[in-house]
Enzyme design. Structure first.
Site: not given
Lengths: 236, 268
Positions: A14-16
């Protein structure tokens, strides 16, 4: 909860991810959640991978795709370093990533941020989003959580920050994104790269600053006096 | 210094009993028979000059170029068999553009020299190929400053402050050694190279020659790092030296300097 969930489905991060330049180097930051649909496959993953001693890459998108691309580029850079006889520049690393991303755009799904320091150009950040564009930027954001950070960084990034200012900015940005994006979470990892070398830092999730909805509700004036300090007002 | 390699000199894949490969040495002799080529590294760039021996008066001045541009920041001067030289230049150009596409930056001069040298060496390994009959002086200006390399037919490549190949190489090397290269700018270096070529030219044996020069330096005073200019200077007949650069005053200066040099030589 879906009991028929397939925990072996392809893992997406998903990530940032974020990379910012400061006066003397770069700071890279990322969250640590790897998810497969609703299932968190890894809550403490390390999305900031080393390519050479002085160049790191933040990975987002498909976990497998980004790992393979990093592995190939690490291998090419290793050979290149031997041939040229000195550390590879950030630009060369970014270009190699770009060539792989662009030529295989139909099969890959990765958004990468390459950041590092070399003696010719100093600290540099290159963003390489989905299609394989290569763009050099003073700061770059990526991943699903980055949607919530565009306005924040436009306002908060300043030229010529110190190392500590830059790292604080990165941690704040990732924790803001974690608060709003379901696919980002866990801990905040940062990597600082400058002429002196590389420093890795770790900020556990429960130690991060609380934002807005997460704050304790305030019912009386006494609560306000005893409550932990609220986030600083917006400075325009 | 002739050595008869009877029997051991028929193929480039044969060693002689004393450990020499004669075919490569014969290739080097082809280089020694050609006009002098020199290159010097000044403090702000490289200057290269070629003594082009004119075979016929019917030839157009400025044709038959001996100094070739390999990339924006580097060039090669060739001595020996010109056709062989063109092959090597084509290969060098291809290596340079390929490096740029893959790595996103201009090829470092050291890397280019290594690739050219290994290509030249390749042709000394197989019996169905003959060695290249040319020596190359490669000058370039990359992020690490100006650099000068020389590649021999054997495939050896070294980095130099000053290099000379061809007929007058001994005399040219002596002259180059007299120069204080670390204090010289390219503008001064251009006159020095012209003077040296005129000096080593053998009036008795070779009648007419044409002087061809090129440089790579940061003369134009633009941004410091990215400066890598490559100007060509082509010259005509040997009686009146005509050097064409970017400005006319330099043209006049170099005409005057060459005339003085010629007079000095005649006075010896």
């Amino acid at each position: 909860m879906d009991l028929n969930m397939n925990v072996n489905a392809p893992h997406s991060m998903g990530t940032t991810i974020i990379g910012v330049t400061y006066n003397g180097g770069v700071v890279l930051g990322a969250d640590s959640r790897t998810s497969t649909g609703m299932y968190v496959a890894n809550r403490a993953s390390d999305k900031i991978t080393q390519l050479t001693d002085n160049v790191y890459v933040c990975r987002s998108g498909s976990a497998a795709d980004s790992q393979i691309v990093s592995d190939y580029v690490r291998y090419f850079l290793h050979q290149h370093t031997i041939q040229v006889g000195q550390p590879a520049t950030v630009k060369v690393a970014a270009n190699l990533i770009r060539l792989l991303s662009y030529s295989n755009k139909n099969m890959l799904q990765t958004g990468l941020i390459v950041g590092g320091w070399d003696k010719y150009e100093g600290g540099k950040i290159y963003g390489i989003p989905l299609g394989g564009t290569l763009i050099e930027q003073p700061f770059a954001i990526g991943g699903s959580g980055s949607s919530y950070l565009y306005g924040f960084l436009d306002q908060a990034w300043k030229e010529g920050m110190t190392k500590d200012e830059a790292e604080r900015l990165v941690v704040k940005a990732v924790s803001l994104a974690i608060a709003r994006d379901g696919a980002s979470g866990g801990v905040v990892r940062t990597v600082i790269i400058n002429s002196e070398g590389v420093t890795r830092n770790f900020y556990p999730g429960d130690k991060l600053q609380l934002w807005h909805d997460e704050l304790e509700p305030q019912n009386s004036l006494l609560d306000i006096l005893n409550a932990p300090p609220s986030p600083e007002p917006m400075n325009i | 210094m002739s050595s008869i390699g009877t029997g051991y000199d028929l193929s480039v894949t044969t060693f002689s009993p004393d450990g020499r490969v004669f075919q490569i040495e014969y290739a080097a002799k082809a280089v020694d028979n050609s006009g002098t080529v020199i290159g010097i590294k000044c403090k702000d760039g490289i200057v290269m000059g070629v003594e082009k021996l004119i075979a016929s008066k019917m030839m157009l001045p400025g044709s038959n170029r001996r100094i070739h541009s390999v990339h924006r920041h580097s060039g090669m001067a060739v001595a020996g068999l010109a056709a062989d030289g063109r092959q090597i230049v084509a290969r060098a150009k291809s290596e340079a553009t390929n490096y740029q596409s893959v790595y996103g930056e201009p090829i470092p001069v050291k890397e280019l020299a290594e690739r050219v040298a290994s290509y030249v060496h390749l042709c000394t390994l197989y019996w169905w190929l003959r060695p290249f009959g040319c020596g190359i002086i490669l000058g370039g200006y990359d992020r690490d400053g100006p650099q000068l390399y020389m590649v021999e037919p054997s495939g050896i490549s070294y980095r130099y402050f000053g290099a000379a190949i061809g007929k007058g190489k001994q005399a040219a090397k002596t002259e180059i050694e007299k120069l204080k290269l670390s204090e010289m700018t390219c503008r001064e270096g251009v006159f020095e190279v012209a003077k040296i070529i005129y000096k080593v030219h053998d009036e008795a044996k070779d009648k007419a020659f044409e002087l061809e020069m090129s440089w790579v330096c940061d003369e134009s005073k633009q941004q410091l790092r990215k400066i890598h200019l490559f100007f060509d200077a082509f010259n005509s007949n040997p009686i009146l030296l005509l050097a064409t650069f970017c400005s006319d005053d330099l043209l006049e200066e170099s005409k005057a300097a060459a005339r003085t040099a010629l007079e000095e030589m005649d006075a010896d």
